[in-house]
Write a protein that holds these residues in place. Structure first.
Motif, PDB file in Angstrom:
ATOM      1  N   PHE A  17       0.832  -1.203   0.000  1.00 29.40           N
ATOM      2  CA  PHE A  17       0.000   0.000   0.000  1.00 29.40           C
ATOM      3  C   PHE A  17       0.868   1.256   0.000  1.00 29.40           C
ATOM      4  N   ALA A  36       3.033   1.669  -3.124  1.00 28.30           N
ATOM      5  CA  ALA A  36       2.250   2.159  -4.258  1.00 28.30           C
ATOM      6  C   ALA A  36       1.993   3.662  -4.105  1.00 28.30           C
ATOM      7  N   LEU A  37       1.621   4.077  -2.903  1.00 26.91           N
ATOM      8  CA  LEU A  37       1.374   5.498  -2.659  1.00 26.91           C
ATOM      9  C   LEU A  37       2.621   6.323  -2.948  1.00 26.91           C
ATOM     10  N   LEU A  66       3.353   6.599  -6.630  1.00 26.71           N
ATOM     11  CA  LEU A  66       2.392   7.509  -7.254  1.00 26.71           C
ATOM     12  C   LEU A  66       2.722   8.959  -6.919  1.00 26.71           C
ATOM     13  N   GLU A  67       3.025   9.208  -5.668  1.00 26.98           N
ATOM     14  CA  GLU A  67       3.327  10.568  -5.237  1.00 26.98           C
ATOM     15  C   GLU A  67       4.532  11.121  -5.985  1.00 26.98           C
ATOM     16  N   CYS A 124       5.828  10.263  -8.856  1.00 22.75           N
ATOM     17  CA  CYS A 124       5.811  10.458 -10.306  1.00 22.75           C
ATOM     18  C   CYS A 124       4.680  11.381 -10.752  1.00 22.75           C
ATOM     19  N   SER A 125       3.876  11.857  -9.796  1.00 18.53           N
ATOM     20  CA  SER A 125       2.754  12.687 -10.217  1.00 18.53           C
ATOM     21  C   SER A 125       3.154  14.157 -10.252  1.00 18.53           C
ATOM     22  N   SER A 126       2.859  14.778 -11.356  1.00 15.61           N
ATOM     23  CA  SER A 126       3.171  16.196 -11.436  1.00 15.61           C
ATOM     24  C   SER A 126       1.920  16.996 -11.769  1.00 15.61           C
ATOM     25  N   LYS A 127       1.275  16.596 -12.870  1.00 15.62           N
ATOM     26  CA  LYS A 127       0.086  17.352 -13.235  1.00 15.62           C
ATOM     27  C   LYS A 127      -1.098  16.389 -13.364  1.00 15.62           C
ATOM     28  N   ASN A 128      -2.276  16.938 -13.405  1.00 16.98           N
ATOM     29  CA  ASN A 128      -3.449  16.099 -13.507  1.00 16.98           C
ATOM     30  C   ASN A 128      -3.730  15.760 -14.971  1.00 16.98           C
ATOM     31  N   ALA A 129      -3.277  14.574 -15.388  1.00 15.39           N
ATOM     32  CA  ALA A 129      -3.334  14.219 -16.800  1.00 15.39           C
ATOM     33  C   ALA A 129      -4.756  14.028 -17.309  1.00 15.39           C
ATOM     34  N   SER A 130      -5.582  13.322 -16.522  1.00 17.89           N
ATOM     35  CA  SER A 130      -6.884  12.963 -17.071  1.00 17.89           C
ATOM     36  C   SER A 130      -7.778  14.191 -17.236  1.00 17.89           C
ATOM     37  N   LYS A 140      -7.457  15.591 -20.780  1.00 13.04           N
ATOM     38  CA  LYS A 140      -7.749  14.743 -21.937  1.00 13.04           C
ATOM     39  C   LYS A 140      -9.149  14.975 -22.482  1.00 13.04           C
ATOM     40  N   THR A 195     -13.965   9.432 -12.173  1.00 12.35           N
ATOM     41  CA  THR A 195     -14.043  10.753 -11.555  1.00 12.35           C
ATOM     42  C   THR A 195     -15.151  11.549 -12.264  1.00 12.35           C
TER      43      THR A 195
END
Lengths: 91, 377
Positions: free
Chosen positions: A16, A19-20, A23-24, A26-32, A35, A76
């Protein structure tokens, strides 16, 4: 027995947090959010079953179906809105 | 004057309202399937199940869903309520569900079991009735999905009636299965509620991969019985990867899930020799499935074909009267008539494992050819 169970909890917890962490980091911007609906439809609606073509249902039917899928697939709000707009436009 | 204005306003609103389509929507969908199954010594047309799904959308936020299952079994028609629940969208990231719902315990029960979605005619070992882990329950759930940068996650937490224990003392249910959990209880047998949840991560920005972790904790025994405080921990890990692979001109779909049920130790009555006995009450089952559909080749026939392989295994506790160790391979070819109508042909080899119950041959294997057709509407 007890030990076995504790180690199971630990493994789950490690997974858990690993994974968190991944994710934290490698996340920079909100990709979805950036789109378009057609892309979100292609990416999301094939995850569980074959993606239905927009022509399969009417505008009104799509509204109910996408709400159903929003709940079932935990999509979402943003994804759902864009997908339904696309489906209603392309049917 | 005020009154006239008011009346005009009300009439105006009514006129306006009449010209709008209305917010409430009702939709009937569902699916049906049946098939032919051929085993070594017998063959039979099976199934004939019909599952209507009713959807009422009362507003942008409120949805009611219900599914009934009509199924032919031993010459009788059985009717079952698969689910009936209300979802209320609280905000962008949270939805509340109340009623009987498919449990997000892994993904097979909630997302993959319908005949037009399952890539093979049969379910993996341990993922059907009398399997390892629950499929549906009555209760209340909070669920939702949220972006995590490039990635996404979804979650669910719920409180339900939970499983109960077959304590081996009730002659109406299989007494030799003492220690097994009974799911899908219409009424709770104790005050304690099961608590559970699932988190799913979609680490890739195109949502092609998902890994999920589920857990549930429940007390099992009847009120004031000897087993009142007996508890179980249930867990599941699921995996999904669906992606277009250009050099294969098609779509690859990988699915898998591991379910486990650990029940506290207890003594049970042995119906075979009237003694008391005990065993480490842990069960597990898992499956891994790979399918490939050459969806982007130009040949019209080939692009509607799909090839699938699955391995599944099931272990019931050593030392229990119901101990078992089974494995199964299944291979299939599907032909998709449209996105929800499919003809599935498969060959499966099941192995009852080294243990086997008394009377059963150890290591017995059964082959079967299954031909099913599923129709979604």
């Amino acid at each position: 027995m007890k030990l076995k169970r504790i180690s199971k909890y630990t493994i789950v917890a490690i997974f858990f947090f690993a994974a968190l962490f991944v994710l934290e980091s490698c996340s920079s911007k909100n990709a979805s959010a950036a789109k378009p609906g057609a892309v979100l439809w292609g990416e999301n609606c094939i995850r569980c079953h074959n993606a239905p073509s927009p022509a399969a249902f009417s505008d009104e039917q799509w509204e109910t179906i996408t709400l159903h899928m929003r709940v079932r697939a935990s999509l979402t709000a943003n994804e759902t809105e864009k997908v339904v707009e696309f489906l209603k436009m392309a049917n | 004057m005020k009154k006239v204005l008011l009346i005009m306003m009300v009439m105006g609103t009514m006129l306006f309202a009449q010209s709008k389509p209305g917010q409430s929507r009702f939709l009937v969908r569902g699916y049906a399937h049946s098939g032919l199954e051929i085993y070594k010594d017998e063959s039979s047309f099976v199934g004939g199940s019909f599952n209507p799904i009713f959807l009422w959308q009362q507003s942008d936020r409120l949805l009611f869903e219900a599914e009934l299952e009509f199924e032919l079994e031993n010459g009788e028609t059985h009717l079952a309520l698969e689910y009936a629940n209300m979802s209320y969208i609280l905000n962008e990231y949270a939805t509340l569900r109340l009623g009987k719902f498919l449990l997000p315990f892994g993904t097979f029960a909630e997302r993959l079991h319908p005949a037009w979605i399952n890539r093979l005619p049969s379910r993996p070992l341990g993922f059907g009735h009398d399997g390892v882990g629950p499929a549906r329950d009555l209760g209340i759930e909070l669920r939702g999905g949220l972006p995590l940068g490039d990635a996404k996650m979804n979650y669910s937490v719920y409180v339900t009636n939970g499983p109960s224990l077959n304590d081996g003392l009730n002659p109406a249910i299989e007494q030799e299965e003492a220690g097994m959990l009974l799911y899908d209880n219409a009424e709770d047998n104790n005050k304690n509620k099961a608590v559970g949840g699932r988190v799913g991560f979609l680490p890739l920005s195109n949502s092609s991969m998902e890994i999920g972790f589920s857990g549930q904790y429940a007390k099992l025994g009847d009120n004031e019985s000897k087993y009142e405080d007996l508890a179980a921990l249930l867990y599941a890990v699921d995996f999904s990867y669906v992606s277009r692979v250009s050099f294969l001109n098609g779509v690859i779909d990988v699915k898998g899930q591991l379910n486990g049920v650990n029940v506290d130790n207890a003594d049970y009555f042995n119906v075979e020799d009237s003694s008391m006995y005990s065993f480490t009450n842990n069960s597990q089952s898992y499956y891994a499935q790979l399918s490939y559909r050459p969806a982007y080749v130009s040949n019209d026939f080939f692009k509607d074909l799909e090839f699938v392989g699955r391995y599944s295994a099931l272990t019931f506790p050593d030392g229990a009267l119901w101990e078992s160790d089974q494995t199964q391979y299944a291979f299939g070819v599907n032909y998709w008539i449209d996105w929800r109508t499919v003809v599935k042909l498969s060959y499966q080899v099941s192995d009852a494992g080294g243990h086997g119950n008394e009377g059963e041959e150890a290591g017995e294997s059964t082959d079967a050819i299954l031909l099913h057709w599923s129709f979604g509407f």
